[in-house]
Design an enzyme around this catalytic site. Structure first.
Site, PDB file in Angstrom:
ATOM      1  N   MET A   1      23.864   9.212   2.027  1.00 35.31           N
ATOM      2  CA  MET A   1      23.667  10.550   2.576  1.00 35.31           C
ATOM      3  C   MET A   1      23.961  10.561   4.074  1.00 35.31           C
ATOM      4  O   MET A   1      24.551  11.512   4.599  1.00 35.31           O
ATOM      5  CB  MET A   1      22.227  11.007   2.306  1.00 35.31           C
TER       6      MET A   1
ATOM      7  N   PHE B   1     -11.368  -6.705  14.457  1.00 35.66           N
ATOM      8  CA  PHE B   1     -10.272  -7.173  13.616  1.00 35.66           C
ATOM      9  C   PHE B   1      -9.975  -6.134  12.527  1.00 35.66           C
ATOM     10  O   PHE B   1     -10.868  -5.664  11.839  1.00 35.66           O
ATOM     11  CB  PHE B   1     -10.645  -8.504  12.974  1.00 35.66           C
ATOM     12  N   GLN B   2      -8.715  -5.794  12.425  1.00 30.80           N
ATOM     13  CA  GLN B   2      -8.246  -4.810  11.443  1.00 30.80           C
ATOM     14  C   GLN B   2      -8.914  -3.446  11.582  1.00 30.80           C
ATOM     15  O   GLN B   2      -9.125  -2.753  10.599  1.00 30.80           O
ATOM     16  CB  GLN B   2      -8.391  -5.351  10.009  1.00 30.80           C
TER      17      GLN B   2
ATOM     18  N   LYS C   1     -17.656  -0.774   6.147  1.00 31.61           N
ATOM     19  CA  LYS C   1     -18.153  -1.774   5.218  1.00 31.61           C
ATOM     20  C   LYS C   1     -19.674  -1.737   5.070  1.00 31.61           C
ATOM     21  O   LYS C   1     -20.203  -1.956   3.981  1.00 31.61           O
ATOM     22  CB  LYS C   1     -17.709  -3.155   5.702  1.00 31.61           C
TER      23      LYS C   1
ATOM     24  N   GLU D   1       0.816  -1.221   0.000  1.00 29.59           N
ATOM     25  CA  GLU D   1       0.000   0.000   0.000  1.00 29.59           C
ATOM     26  C   GLU D   1       0.848   1.269   0.000  1.00 29.59           C
ATOM     27  O   GLU D   1       0.436   2.298  -0.546  1.00 29.59           O
ATOM     28  CB  GLU D   1      -0.948   0.017   1.205  1.00 29.59           C
TER      29      GLU D   1
HETATM   30  C1  LIG Z   1      12.056   6.058   5.079  1.00 27.42           C
HETATM   31  C2  LIG Z   1      13.304   6.764   5.443  1.00 27.42           C
HETATM   32  N1  LIG Z   1      14.131   6.251   6.378  1.00 27.42           N
HETATM   33  C3  LIG Z   1      15.290   6.872   6.694  1.00 27.42           C
HETATM   34  C4  LIG Z   1      15.638   8.054   6.083  1.00 27.42           C
HETATM   35  C5  LIG Z   1      16.923   8.776   6.481  1.00 27.42           C
HETATM   36  N2  LIG Z   1      17.826   8.853   5.307  1.00 27.42           N
HETATM   37  C6  LIG Z   1      17.924   9.950   4.549  1.00 27.42           C
HETATM   38  S1  LIG Z   1      18.927   9.763   3.250  1.00 27.42           S
HETATM   39  C7  LIG Z   1      19.300   8.210   3.690  1.00 27.42           C
HETATM   40  C8  LIG Z   1      20.231   7.391   2.875  1.00 27.42           C
HETATM   41  C9  LIG Z   1      19.608   6.860   1.656  1.00 27.42           C
HETATM   42  O1  LIG Z   1      20.408   5.836   1.142  1.00 27.42           O
HETATM   43  P1  LIG Z   1      20.295   5.383  -0.361  1.00 27.42           P
HETATM   44  O2  LIG Z   1      18.881   5.189  -0.751  1.00 27.42           O
HETATM   45  O3  LIG Z   1      21.188   4.216  -0.585  1.00 27.42           O
HETATM   46  O4  LIG Z   1      20.795   6.634  -1.161  1.00 27.42           O
HETATM   47  P2  LIG Z   1      22.257   7.318  -1.213  1.00 27.42           P
HETATM   48  O5  LIG Z   1      22.257   8.405  -0.211  1.00 27.42           O
HETATM   49  O6  LIG Z   1      23.261   6.265  -0.914  1.00 27.42           O
HETATM   50  O7  LIG Z   1      22.324   7.816  -2.593  1.00 27.42           O
HETATM   51  C10 LIG Z   1      18.628   7.854   4.864  1.00 27.42           C
HETATM   52  C11 LIG Z   1      18.759   6.560   5.563  1.00 27.42           C
HETATM   53  C12 LIG Z   1      14.745   8.562   5.117  1.00 27.42           C
HETATM   54  N3  LIG Z   1      14.974   9.714   4.475  1.00 27.42           N
HETATM   55  N4  LIG Z   1      13.616   7.893   4.801  1.00 27.42           N
END
Ligand SMILES: Cc1ncc(C[n+]2csc(CCOP(=O)(O)OP(=O)(O)O)c2C)c(N)n1
Lengths: 222, 586
Positions: free
Chosen positions: B496, B139-140, B189, B77
């Site tokens: 990042m 439920f749910q 529902k 979803e």
């Molecule tokens: C759902 C979610 N969890 C954690 C983060 C924190 N976060 C921001 S950037 C990042 C790294 C993303 O890694 P990747 O997709 O491999 O991209 P890269 O930076 O290596 O290009 C994280 C963990 C986020 N933005 N979204």
């Protein structure tokens, strides 16, 4: 072989060598202009919101206040002349930009019809119910009268009174009752209307006229 | 399986009898709340919905069975919500997602929150346990209304089969008008199953877009005309308000340079002389210099997010701010507006244009902006002894695709490179998760974008971490033969975070390196997609071409230099004028 592959990439001065702009903003995002006050002090004010009387409206308003960290002293809700609407009165303490934010964010909520900040001259009332020890009934009674209060319940061990008034009066009354050892108290928070001829919120006059016309129409039918 | 509320369809014979005795044709006239729901979607012109089946929403699915609305069955979803969000970003009309009660609804939550942060038009339909069960921890059962209240423009608990069609119509119209955003209708529902003969109202007449106070426009125009260093900041509201033409016309007529926000990417062509590309944390040095030095910032459709402003104390510190926005609550929320112009972006820009007494005398300023462009170009090096650089891959793919190709992204370094090194010239071509920064947005967004625009090329730049979060969507792309190309800029890390650890946490790389990343080529093939692995510069053109030519979903696992970082960078809360070009400048 980067984009600047013809010789070294041109790179401008680093952060410390750059020409820096003059000026600054306050933490409220207002440009600091020596001519103008750039920081606003907090002030306490009353907002009145006319809302649709429907489930979830209070949750929407209180949720908004909490998630946006608005500083709120009290919030009351109750019915109005029109069964479809309710009035929410909020006492907030915010600097000027914050007051405007509360007002505008409230206005965005779907069940909110209109919002207005009330002037200093608005009529405001609050009610407190106080329960004190019943050892000195005469003295309790005297103080209650001094504050135009009413005794709601008197028993051998406790006396319960009600005081209404503006915030200051309620504060003072509570202070005065402390000598009897207040066991419990409940304050309603402020509710308010604008003074005199003026309508409290914008949408109110229109709704009132509409109701009157409907009323007149049914009267004619009779 | 223990679905509690066993389907309580109206007695079939009864339903047929009633239909037969009724004058109205059964085709156009709904007979249940569920049919009214679908009829409302049809009346609103909905062609696609994205969702996952389940107990409480089954009646609505059943009503879709006979409908012309195409349902795209998603694998999760969250993906349904992102796909619908991207559909909305590409078309400008609300994307529709649906899910069952409980876990179905909670799985939508991330996608709804994402749409809320980016003001993307979205309608979510969720099943709910029958009204009598609500509040009993059935439920749910989850309090979907309570959960989604702070992340929707508004939400509705449908309480009556006779009005549910109108409620859905209202939810749809609210999502697309004013400041766009997500709305949700929770459908118990019994309400879906309940009989009704209420027809569906025709959609309301479009109201004229709101214009700003003429007097306010007048003074704002004077301020712009008097400016020596005017700058337009074109935000996501320009995309949403279809005001890109007006921004272009205004900027070129008065010779005013333009920076965009990230959601505003493409609202002004990045190859235009006046364009400074996007500003903010990883924006161009020249956009950030211009923002810092402007004396009159014409900000259109932006909410001054902290990733754009850095510390507000140093944001455009000498600028009078003209703020055009359709949402009064954005005025002076983060940055004080000296000239608030509340209204529709396109309309207000036309008003402003008409009110301009003269063009600002900004020749020297334009020159300075050009100097900054020369001093701080976006560059990267490609030394022979280092692995493939991600920026090169982005540029290579940009070169081989059409101008109207759609780029979607995950969240992280790859998202920034995709924004920096691709030249966007049209709005609605950079489709990303901005305000919420949701890893996993990219692939489902590519699915939504491709469904919305089957004739346009759709590319997803993903990170290995982001891809792992929603890559089950590949099954959807394969099943529906969606011709999308996913390029995973694979640095075996959530890069990042790793970049921030190296810069601000003394290189302590806690939980940010992913040495156990699967082989994405094999994985793609296992899904039935085409998989590629890319390591060498010499193969970049060939592999990307082959992937683009493949008529179906393909995944390019591009093994990039794990040490590569995103610059320029303004540290969180920092001064935009002090952007760093490398770690030692931080
Ligand atoms: C759902 C979610 N969890 C954690 C983060 C924190 N976060 C921001 S950037 C990042 C790294 C993303 O890694 P990747 O997709 O491999 O991209 P890269 O930076 O290596 O290009 C994280 C963990 C986020 N933005 N979204």
């Amino acid at each position: 072989m980067s984009q600047g592959s013809e010789g070294p990439a041109p790179v401008g001065p680093g952060p410390d060598q750059r020409e820096m702009p003059a000026g600054r903003r306050s933490s409220q995002g207002i440009r600091v202009d020596p001519q103008v006050e750039a920081t606003h002090e907090s002030r306490r004010t009353v907002l009145s919101a006319l809302v649709y009387h429907e489930p979830g409206v209070l949750a929407e308003v209180s949720g908004l206040v909490s998630r946006r960290q608005f500083n709120i002293e009290s919030l009351t809700v109750g019915s109005t002349t029109n069964p479809e609407t309710a009035r929410i009165t909020l006492v907030i303490e915010e600097p000027e930009p914050g007051v405007r934010q509360v007002e505008r964010q409230l206005e965005k909520l779907q069940p909110v019809i209109s919002v207005r900040e009330l002037g200093d001259d608005a009529v405001r009332r609050e009610l407190v119910v106080l329960k004190v020890h019943g050892d000195n009934p005469d003295e309790v009674n005297a103080i209650t009268r001094m504050y135009d209060g009413t005794t709601l319940d008197a028993g051998p061990r406790t006396i319960t009174v009600q005081i209404t008034g503006d915030e200051q009066k309620i504060d003072d009354a509570i202070d005065a009752f402390r000598q009897f050892d207040i066991r419990e108290l409940a304050r309603t928070g402020q509710t308010a209307l604008s003074r005199g001829d003026e309508w409290t919120t914008d949408a109110e006059e229109e709704r009132y006229e509409q109701m009157r016309q409907e009323q007149a129409a049914t009267d004619d039918d009779d | 399986m223990s679905e509690p509320a066993s389907p309580t369809y109206p007695d079939e014979d009864e339903a047929t009898e009633e239909a037969a005795s009724s004058d109205r044709s059964t085709e156009s006239q709904p007979t249940t709340g569920a049919e009214a729901t679908v009829a409302a979607l049809e009346a609103a012109g909905v062609e696609h919905v994205f969702g996952v089946q389940g107990g409480a929403i089954m009646p609505v699915y059943d009503a879709l069975y006979d409908s012309d609305v195409t349902h795209v069955t998603m694998a999760h979803e969250q993906g349904a919500a992102h796909a619908a969000d991207a559909y909305g970003q590409v078309t400008g009309e609300p994307g529709v997602c649906m899910a069952t009660s409980g876990p179905g609804a909670t799985n939508l939550v991330t996608g709804i929150a994402d749409a809320n942060m980016d003001s993307d038009p979205l309608v979510a339909l969720t099943g709910q346990v029958p009204t009598d069960f609500v509040g009993n921890d059935a439920f749910q059962e989850t309090d979907t209304i309570g959960i989604t209240r702070p992340i929707t423009k508004t939400n509705y608990f449908a309480s009556d089969s006779d009005t549910v069609g109108d409620t859905v119509s209202e939810a749809f119209s609210l999502a697309r008008t004013g400041r766009q955003g997500p709305t949700l209708v929770d459908l118990p529902k019994d309400v879906s199953n309940g009989e009704t003969d209420a027809g569906v109202a025709e959609p309301d007449e479009e109201e004229a877009p709101p214009a700003a106070e003429p007097a306010a426009v007048e003074v704002a125009a004077e301020a712009v005309a008097e400016a020596e260093r005017p700058l337009i900041l074109s935000g996501g509201g320009v995309t949403k308000g279809e005001a890109s033409e007006e921004v272009r016309a205004f900027a070129t007529e008065y010779g005013i340079p333009v920076a965009t926000t990230m959601p505003g990417i493409g609202t002004f062509p990045e190859d235009h002389e006046l364009c400074l590309s996007w500003a903010g944390m990883h924006g161009t040095g020249y956009a950030n210099m211009a923002i810092s030095h402007t004396d009159c910032l014409i900000a259109v459709g932006t909410r001054f997010d902290d990733r754009l402003t850095g510390g507000v104390e140093t944001f455009a510190p000498g600028a009078k701010v003209v703020h055009v926005d359709i949402d009064p609550a954005e005025i002076s929320k983060n940055v004080h507006a000296d000239y608030p112009l509340i209204g529709d972006a396109a309309t207000v820009l036309e008003q402003l244009d008409e009110a301009m007494p003269a063009a600002p005398d900004a020749e020297a300023w334009r020159g300075r902006c050009q100097d900054w462009k020369r001093e701080y170009p976006l560059t990267y090096d490609t030394p022979d002894d280092e692995p493939l650089k991600p920026q090169f891959v982005v540029e290579a793919l940009d070169e081989m695709t059409d101008d109207d190709a759609i780029v979607t992204t995950g969240v992280g370094q790859h998202q920034m490179w995709a924004a920096q090194f691709w030249t966007y010239t049209e709005p609605r071509t950079y489709v990303s998760s901005h305000g919420l920064g949701t890893m996993g947005y990219g692939l489902p967004a590519a699915i939504g974008a491709k469904v919305a625009a089957p004739d346009r090329e759709v590319v997803c730049f993903d990170g290995d971490g982001s891809f792992l979060m929603t890559m089950q969507g590949l099954s959807v792309a394969v099943r529906d033969s969606l011709d999308i190309t996913v390029v995973v800029l694979n640095n075996r890390a959530i890069g990042m975070v790793r970049q921030w650890q190296d810069a601000f946490f003394e290189g302590r790389r806690m939980a940010s390196e992913y040495p156990w990343i699967p082989d994405f080529e094999t994985l793609a093939e296992a899904f039935g997609a085409r998989g590629f692995t890319l390591r060498e510069y010499d193969d970049v053109a060939n592999v990307l071409e082959e992937a683009m030519e493949y008529d179906g979903p393909s995944v390019v696992d591009a093994h990039i230099d794990p040490a590569e970082n995103v610059y320029p960078m303004v540290p969180s809360g920092g001064d935009n004028a002090r952007f760093a070009l490398s770690e030692d400048q931080l």
